[in-house]
Design a protein around this motif. Structure first.
Motif, PDB file in Angstrom:
ATOM      1  N   TYR A  37       0.845  -1.193   0.000  1.00  0.00           N
ATOM      2  CA  TYR A  37       0.000   0.000   0.000  1.00  0.00           C
ATOM      3  C   TYR A  37       0.878   1.240   0.000  1.00  0.00           C
ATOM      4  CZ  TYR A  37      -4.542  -2.225   0.766  1.00  0.00           C
ATOM      5  OH  TYR A  37      -5.703  -2.947   0.602  1.00  0.00           O
ATOM      6  N   PRO A  38       0.896   2.017  -1.077  1.00  0.00           N
ATOM      7  CA  PRO A  38       1.656   3.270  -1.053  1.00  0.00           C
ATOM      8  C   PRO A  38       1.101   4.190   0.027  1.00  0.00           C
ATOM      9  CG  PRO A  38       0.932   2.723  -3.280  1.00  0.00           C
ATOM     10  CD  PRO A  38       0.196   1.807  -2.352  1.00  0.00           C
ATOM     11  N   VAL A  39       1.998   4.853   0.756  1.00  0.00           N
ATOM     12  CA  VAL A  39       1.573   5.828   1.758  1.00  0.00           C
ATOM     13  C   VAL A  39       2.282   7.149   1.493  1.00  0.00           C
ATOM     14  CG1 VAL A  39       0.995   4.108   3.520  1.00  0.00           C
ATOM     15  CG2 VAL A  39       3.309   5.026   3.424  1.00  0.00           C
ATOM     16  N   LEU A  40       1.532   8.236   1.666  1.00  0.00           N
ATOM     17  CA  LEU A  40       2.037   9.560   1.331  1.00  0.00           C
ATOM     18  C   LEU A  40       1.329  10.593   2.190  1.00  0.00           C
ATOM     19  CD1 LEU A  40       3.699  11.247  -0.875  1.00  0.00           C
ATOM     20  CD2 LEU A  40       1.500  11.452  -2.063  1.00  0.00           C
ATOM     21  N   PRO A  41       2.071  11.572   2.758  1.00  0.00           N
ATOM     22  CA  PRO A  41       1.377  12.671   3.453  1.00  0.00           C
ATOM     23  C   PRO A  41       0.545  13.467   2.452  1.00  0.00           C
ATOM     24  CG  PRO A  41       3.717  12.618   4.021  1.00  0.00           C
ATOM     25  CD  PRO A  41       3.534  11.702   2.864  1.00  0.00           C
ATOM     26  N   ARG A  42      -0.737  13.673   2.763  1.00  0.00           N
ATOM     27  CA  ARG A  42      -1.592  14.439   1.850  1.00  0.00           C
ATOM     28  C   ARG A  42      -1.188  15.910   1.828  1.00  0.00           C
ATOM     29  NH1 ARG A  42      -6.270  11.423   0.713  1.00  0.00           N
ATOM     30  NH2 ARG A  42      -5.740   9.235   1.098  1.00  0.00           N
ATOM     31  N   VAL A  43      -0.643  16.407   2.974  1.00  0.00           N
ATOM     32  CA  VAL A  43      -0.177  17.792   3.062  1.00  0.00           C
ATOM     33  C   VAL A  43       1.201  17.784   3.710  1.00  0.00           C
ATOM     34  CG1 VAL A  43      -2.506  18.754   3.210  1.00  0.00           C
ATOM     35  CG2 VAL A  43      -1.287  18.122   5.314  1.00  0.00           C
ATOM     36  N   ALA A  44       1.975  18.817   3.440  1.00  0.00           N
ATOM     37  CA  ALA A  44       3.327  18.909   3.990  1.00  0.00           C
ATOM     38  C   ALA A  44       3.283  18.812   5.513  1.00  0.00           C
ATOM     39  CB  ALA A  44       3.971  20.219   3.562  1.00  0.00           C
ATOM     40  N   GLY A  45       4.091  17.902   6.068  1.00  0.00           N
ATOM     41  CA  GLY A  45       4.159  17.730   7.512  1.00  0.00           C
ATOM     42  C   GLY A  45       3.067  16.864   8.086  1.00  0.00           C
ATOM     43  N   GLY A  46       2.126  16.418   7.243  1.00  0.00           N
ATOM     44  CA  GLY A  46       1.027  15.591   7.731  1.00  0.00           C
ATOM     45  C   GLY A  46       1.437  14.135   7.858  1.00  0.00           C
ATOM     46  N   PRO A  85       6.354   3.717   1.747  1.00  0.00           N
ATOM     47  CA  PRO A  85       6.431   5.185   1.793  1.00  0.00           C
ATOM     48  C   PRO A  85       6.869   5.768   0.455  1.00  0.00           C
ATOM     49  CG  PRO A  85       7.585   4.167   3.661  1.00  0.00           C
ATOM     50  CD  PRO A  85       7.295   3.083   2.683  1.00  0.00           C
ATOM     51  N   LEU A  86       6.155   6.780   0.013  1.00  0.00           N
ATOM     52  CA  LEU A  86       6.536   7.519  -1.192  1.00  0.00           C
ATOM     53  C   LEU A  86       7.182   8.816  -0.747  1.00  0.00           C
ATOM     54  CD1 LEU A  86       3.294   6.998  -3.302  1.00  0.00           C
ATOM     55  CD2 LEU A  86       5.385   5.618  -3.314  1.00  0.00           C
ATOM     56  N   ARG A  87       8.478   8.895  -0.914  1.00  0.00           N
ATOM     57  CA  ARG A  87       9.216  10.072  -0.458  1.00  0.00           C
ATOM     58  C   ARG A  87       9.420  11.014  -1.635  1.00  0.00           C
ATOM     59  NH1 ARG A  87      11.355   5.663   2.335  1.00  0.00           N
ATOM     60  NH2 ARG A  87      11.207   5.861   4.602  1.00  0.00           N
ATOM     61  N   VAL A  88       8.954  12.238  -1.475  1.00  0.00           N
ATOM     62  CA  VAL A  88       9.008  13.197  -2.562  1.00  0.00           C
ATOM     63  C   VAL A  88       9.148  14.590  -1.980  1.00  0.00           C
ATOM     64  CG1 VAL A  88       6.483  13.353  -2.624  1.00  0.00           C
ATOM     65  CG2 VAL A  88       7.795  13.987  -4.639  1.00  0.00           C
ATOM     66  N   PRO A  89       9.947  15.473  -2.596  1.00  0.00           N
ATOM     67  CA  PRO A  89      10.049  16.857  -2.104  1.00  0.00           C
ATOM     68  C   PRO A  89       8.678  17.534  -2.120  1.00  0.00           C
ATOM     69  CG  PRO A  89      11.779  16.381  -3.710  1.00  0.00           C
ATOM     70  CD  PRO A  89      10.834  15.218  -3.734  1.00  0.00           C
ATOM     71  N   ASP A  90       8.498  18.488  -1.205  1.00  0.00           N
ATOM     72  CA  ASP A  90       7.198  19.152  -1.087  1.00  0.00           C
ATOM     73  C   ASP A  90       6.741  19.767  -2.403  1.00  0.00           C
ATOM     74  OD1 ASP A  90       7.063  18.433   1.538  1.00  0.00           O
ATOM     75  OD2 ASP A  90       7.687  20.389   2.334  1.00  0.00           O
ATOM     76  N   ASP A  91       7.679  20.324  -3.166  1.00  0.00           N
ATOM     77  CA  ASP A  91       7.263  20.983  -4.404  1.00  0.00           C
ATOM     78  C   ASP A  91       6.881  19.994  -5.495  1.00  0.00           C
ATOM     79  OD1 ASP A  91       9.828  20.043  -4.778  1.00  0.00           O
ATOM     80  OD2 ASP A  91      10.514  21.794  -5.902  1.00  0.00           O
ATOM     81  N   GLU A  92       7.233  18.707  -5.301  1.00  0.00           N
ATOM     82  CA  GLU A  92       6.870  17.676  -6.277  1.00  0.00           C
ATOM     83  C   GLU A  92       5.610  16.914  -5.869  1.00  0.00           C
ATOM     84  OE1 GLU A  92       8.256  16.582  -9.292  1.00  0.00           O
ATOM     85  OE2 GLU A  92       9.163  18.563  -9.175  1.00  0.00           O
TER      86      GLU A  92
END
Length: 309
Positions: A37-46, A85-92
């Motif tokens: 299951y991919p997981v990703l913060p929906r908002v920065a810092g979330g 975990p999907l790690r991506v810079p905030d601007d991406e």
């Protein structure tokens, strides 16, 4: 080169409920790894939350069946699921989020047609040659892409590189043809996973595409362009709707065109049949002596078990 095809790389079974699908496949006698299951913060810092599309692979030497489900709004994961975990810079993040949403929308559109088989990917050792051959034949595709996919080994799960391309049809979204998703994949050289399945499964043996009778000549021509006039190399059978029940007794297509089912080879067909019946799975024999689990009992796709030659 460009015409080298080694059968099926994988087929994709699109399901509404991953838990239900895993339970079914285990009753069918397959070893089913925990889903990713991919997981990703929906908002920065979330907090990281499940998002997009989840899957798991039922592995055989040289191929697999992929179970695919859209993550629901609750973000629930089955017990033992693997968060990725999907790690991506905030601007991406907006770009990645949009791409994941597009993938989920594509899978949802398959489910709106029917729950069942919507993906067929052929195996090739020369995907660049395939891409060039398709282009020369006027077949539109999205180019060759590189990905990492999980492979189960005796030492656990490892990520292996793979390269793939998807065929597109005029008037449809990229990577889509009328019956679903068709393409080719090339695995990196290396040891293929060997998974023991209680039902004795040894490999993917075939896939059935059902089309309207009037569309049979056009479909055979189209797939001849895809696979170089040799559908048998891709282990694909194209059948008109009027003949489907003769091949898969009792089956009716959920839509046209559509993948009606797939076949798995097994070490001992009698032992497989006993296991299915012992697990309460309805199964019948076809005219060719294969064991058929009907689509109505297998989340929309007929599954055939045949004796390994």
């Amino acid at each position: 080169m460009g015409d080298a095809i080694n059968g099926l790389h994988h087929v994709g079974h699109i399901v509404r409920d991953m838990r239900e699908a895993m339970e079914l496949y285990r009753r069918l006698g397959f070893t089913v790894p925990a889903p990713a299951y991919p997981v990703l913060p929906r908002v920065a810092g979330g907090p990281a939350e499940p998002f997009g599309v989840a899957n798991t692979h039922v592995h055989f030497p040289g191929g697999f069946v992929e179970l695919v489900a859209v993550v629901d709004d609750t973000g629930r994961m089955p017990a033992g699921a693997r968060p990725i975990p999907l790690r991506v810079p905030d601007d991406e993040r907006p770009r990645l989020t949009a791409a994941i949403r597009a993938t989920a929308a594509n899978i949802t559109s398959f489910l709106e047609r029917f729950e069942g088989l919507h993906i067929m990917i052929a195996d090739t050792p020369d995907i660049d040659g395939v891409a060039a051959r398709l282009a020369s034949a006027g077949v539109v595709h999205g180019g060759v892409h590189a990905v990492q996919r999980p492979v189960e080994t005796g030492a656990g799960t490892r990520m292996e590189p793979a390269r793939y391309l998807e065929i597109s049809a005029p008037g449809l979204p990229a990577g889509r043809v009328p019956e679903g998703r068709i393409g080719f994949a090339e695995n990196a050289p290396g040891e293929q996973p060997h998974i023991d399945h209680p039902n004795g499964a040894t490999g993917l043996a075939g896939c059935v595409l059902c089309v309207a009778d009037r569309d049979l000549p056009e479909t055979e021509h189209r797939y001849g362009a895809y696979f170089g006039e040799r559908l048998d190399r891709a282990k694909l059978t194209v059948v008109p709707a009027s003949a489907l029940a003769g091949l898969l007794p009792g089956e009716r297509p959920a839509a046209l065109p559509a993948f009606a089912g797939y076949a798995v080879s097994v070490r001992d067909i009698a032992a497989t049949e006993r296991l299915l019946r012992g697990n309460g799975v309805p199964a019948t024999r076809t005219g060719r002596g294969e064991v058929l689990v009907p689509a109505a009992a297998a989340l929309g796709t007929a599954i055939t078990f045949r004796q390994d030659a």
